[in-house]
Design a protein around this motif. Structure first.
Motif, short mmCIF file in Angstrom:
data_model
loop_
_atom_site.label_atom_id
_atom_site.label_comp_id
_atom_site.label_asym_id
_atom_site.label_seq_id
_atom_site.Cartn_x
_atom_site.Cartn_y
_atom_site.Cartn_z
N THR A 285 -19.70 -5.82 1.92
CA THR A 285 -18.94 -4.89 1.11
C THR A 285 -20.24 -4.84 -0.65
OG1 THR A 285 -17.22 -5.82 1.60
CG2 THR A 285 -17.26 -4.92 -0.90
N PRO B 94 0.46 -1.16 -0.35
CA PRO B 94 -0.44 0.36 0.49
C PRO B 94 0.98 1.49 -0.17
CG PRO B 94 0.17 -1.28 1.87
CD PRO B 94 0.36 -1.91 0.99
N ALA C 147 -12.21 -1.53 7.30
CA ALA C 147 -13.13 -1.27 6.52
C ALA C 147 -14.56 -1.71 5.99
CB ALA C 147 -12.10 -0.07 5.92
N ALA C 148 -14.30 -2.80 4.87
CA ALA C 148 -15.51 -3.37 4.97
C ALA C 148 -16.29 -3.65 5.22
CB ALA C 148 -15.01 -4.10 3.79
N ILE D 34 -15.75 1.45 3.14
CA ILE D 34 -14.87 0.60 1.44
C ILE D 34 -16.51 0.03 0.92
CG2 ILE D 34 -13.25 -1.24 0.22
CD1 ILE D 34 -11.37 -0.59 2.09
N LEU E 190 -14.44 -3.87 -3.33
CA LEU E 190 -12.85 -5.32 -3.21
C LEU E 190 -13.28 -5.91 -4.73
CD1 LEU E 190 -13.38 -5.50 0.60
CD2 LEU E 190 -11.78 -4.56 -0.22
N GLY F 176 -1.87 3.49 1.10
CA GLY F 176 -3.00 3.21 1.21
C GLY F 176 -3.23 2.00 2.12
N LEU F 177 -4.38 1.12 2.21
CA LEU F 177 -4.97 0.19 3.54
C LEU F 177 -3.97 -0.92 2.60
CD1 LEU F 177 -8.58 0.99 4.28
CD2 LEU F 177 -6.64 1.70 4.93
N THR F 178 -3.56 -1.72 4.09
CA THR F 178 -3.47 -2.78 4.35
C THR F 178 -4.36 -4.25 3.96
OG1 THR F 178 -3.45 -3.60 7.09
CG2 THR F 178 -1.16 -3.09 5.34
N VAL F 179 -4.35 -5.32 3.83
CA VAL F 179 -5.64 -6.05 3.90
C VAL F 179 -6.37 -6.15 5.02
CG1 VAL F 179 -6.00 -8.73 3.44
CG2 VAL F 179 -4.32 -7.82 1.95
N GLU G 112 -6.64 -4.29 7.45
CA GLU G 112 -7.20 -2.45 7.12
C GLU G 112 -8.52 -1.90 6.27
OE1 GLU G 112 -4.06 0.53 8.66
OE2 GLU G 112 -3.15 -0.57 6.50
N MET G 113 -8.52 -3.38 5.21
CA MET G 113 -9.37 -2.88 4.44
C MET G 113 -10.69 -3.67 4.63
SD MET G 113 -7.43 -4.03 0.19
CE MET G 113 -5.49 -3.57 -0.18
#
Length: 527
Positions: free
Chosen positions: A266, A192, A233-234, A239, A242, A224-227, A229-230
């Motif tokens: 998501t 990221p 966030a989802a 988010i 994805l 950006g975001l790491t996995v 963090e994603m």
């Protein structure tokens, strides 16, 4: 890896910590065994009595999550007994006093209590490594998958610098990457915060270089975001879409109930893979991708060696190579650059990436090349940091020991650690379709020490329920002294009886890597 795989043959001592090498990296494990037969001494530190432990001069069966404590006391012994490399420290490092301040008070007796091993064994390991002419450290995800993973890695670097065991052949700090092209993916900017070759996203001059090359007006200078963090966030609704490529977080990520909720939350989920994985089954759109033997390209392995991958057969049905899918999507989104083959993409990348600048497909036809390779005349770099570090001098860090995020208590009295086994790869997307491998290892299991098993009235092959604060699974018990009392192990490969239903999603504050190697559980016999 700072050094090459073949260089293990020249080591006087190899220190393996947090790596079950013969099962997770069997080719490298075989190379280490060859070195042992030629006289190399082996130190192993691991929570499990792994296969290489029986080949070791010294085996330290440490408690999960105590790596920093072990390394600190080894350095304490080296300083106390004047075994450190003063010349290397003076000429090539700085901040030594910070390290000295932390480890001076870290006695073998203190570490023995924390780590659960004998003080004299730690002292013997320190002496063996420090006195080696050529010593190499090997580690893997038993070091990195902790809330203190970055500290673990920094302390390994401290140990190597303290003894001057870096910048020479058959020495170094050698992390073994989790899959065959993890190194290559990171090199290509699948992180990221970086473009290719670890060129920082936040530096304006880097952004300007890529803007000019790609003919665009704007590139973000924000990481950006790491996995992990994603996924968070989802779940929170931050988010909306994805796009998951060649990854199966519904088996591989921690706290799977949380992952499932996040993916279901998501709005639009795209999965690109070679099979309909557990994650792909949740997708709105699945893009069928070609497997490794169905496409051309390069892999960069754990020793930084760039190697050609050649198409052997055509992909079935509508499956396409990843680069083709990405290019077509890119074109539909309005960026109209087209490539005819992977070598064109590689050439563009190399022109923008100093460490790859001297590598092209023509050179790779003959042999793999280890980066950095700055020009076409350069032979590649078997080992790194020969005369200096990238920043000039290496920086010692004083690393204090911190406990794992979740420890056993009255309700969850056992420590769970997770990992891989020889017969399966990652989430079994491929190996789970091989009859012979499934015969060898058909299902999930929990390894439990005989003493703990007796206390819980559990026999070998009994079905048990393993629970953590995040969920429960049903698996068979395998009673074995490979684990210590009050420690249990579950492989993470299996969707049924998935270890990651149990694991903790707490993150390292710097790398954002989840603590997959330590959490608290309770084991109960069924019936």
């Amino acid at each position: 890896m700072t050094n090459g795989i073949d260089e293990f043959m020249g080591c006087d001592v190899i220190f393996i910590i947090g790596s079950n090498t013969t099962e997770n990296h069997p080719v490298i494990g075989a190379k280490i065994r060859q070195a042992i037969r030629r006289g190399t001494k082996l130190i192993v530190a691991d929570p499990r009595k792994i296969d290489l432990a029986r080949n070791s001069e010294i085996f330290l069966q440490i408690k999960p999550g105590t790596n920093v404590a072990l390394l600190n006391v080894m350095m304490h012994v080296m300083l106390k007994e004047n075994l450190h490399n003063k010349e290397f420290i003076d000429s090539r490092t700085e901040n030594f006093e910070k390290l000295e301040e932390v480890v001076r008070g870290f006695t073998p007796e203190k570490a023995a209590e924390i780590c659960g091993v004998k003080a004299e064994d730690i002292e013997a390991a320190a002496r063996l490594y420090a006195k080696a002419e050529k010593g190499s450290i090997v580690y893997c995800m038993g070091i990195t998958q902790h809330t203190t993973g970055v500290n673990n890695v920094m302390n390994i670097a401290n140990l190597a610098m303290l003894c001057g065991q870096i910048g020479r052949e058959s020495t170094g700090v050698n992390p073994l990457r989790g899959q065959n092209n993890v190194q290559g993916a990171c090199d290509m900017g699948a992180l990221p915060g970086t473009y290719t070759g670890y060129q920082s996203v936040i530096k304006q001059e880097v952004a300007d270089k890529f803007k000019e090359a790609w003919g665009v007006e704007v590139l973000s200078t924000k990481s950006g975001l790491t996995v992990s963090e994603m996924i968070h966030a989802a779940e929170c609704g931050e988010i909306k879409m994805l796009y998951i490529m060649g990854e199966n977080p519904m088996v591989s990520d921690p706290d799977l109930n949380h992952v499932k909720h996040a993916l279901e939350n998501t709005e639009f989920l795209v999965v690109q893979d070679i099979f309909l994985t557990e994650t792909a089954q949740l997708a709105d759109v699945v893009l069928p991708a070609a497997a490794f033997a169905e496409k051309d390209g390069t892999f960069t392995n754990t020793e930084r060696r760039v190697q050609r991958v050649r198409k052997a057969i055509s992909a079935p049905g509508e499956a396409k190579a990843d680069w083709e899918i990405i290019m077509e999507l890119m074109n539909k989104l309005g960026y109209e650059t087209k490539y005819m083959n992977p070598s064109e993409i590689f050439n563009e990348m190399a022109a923008l990436t100093p460490s790859y600048a001297g590598i092209d497909y023509q050179r790779l036809e003959k042999t793999g090349i280890q980066w950095p390779c700055p020009n076409k005349e350069h032979p590649g770099s078997p080992y790194l940091h020969k005369d200096s570090f990238v920043r000039g001098k290496g920086v010692f860090m004083g690393i204090e020991y911190k406990e794992s995020a979740e420890l056993p208590d009255e309700k969850y009295p056992l420590t769970l650690t997770t990992g891989r086994i020889l017969y399966h790869y990652h989430t079994r997307t491929m190996t789970g379709r091989v009859e012979g491998l499934n015969k060898k290892s058909p299902e999930s299991f929990v390894q439990i020490n005989p003493v703990t098993a007796i206390k819980l009235k559990i026999r070998d092959e009994d079905m048990v329920k393993v629970s953590s604060r995040r969920g429960s699974i049903l698996v068979k018990a395998k009673v074995s002294d490979i684990v210590e009392q009050d420690v249990v192990f579950i492989p993470f490969h299996f969707a049924a009886g998935a270890a990651n239903v149990l694991t903790n999603s707490a993150l390292d504050p710097n790398s954002k890597t989840p603590e997959l190697k330590v959490c608290a559980v309770v084991v109960e016999k069924l019936g």
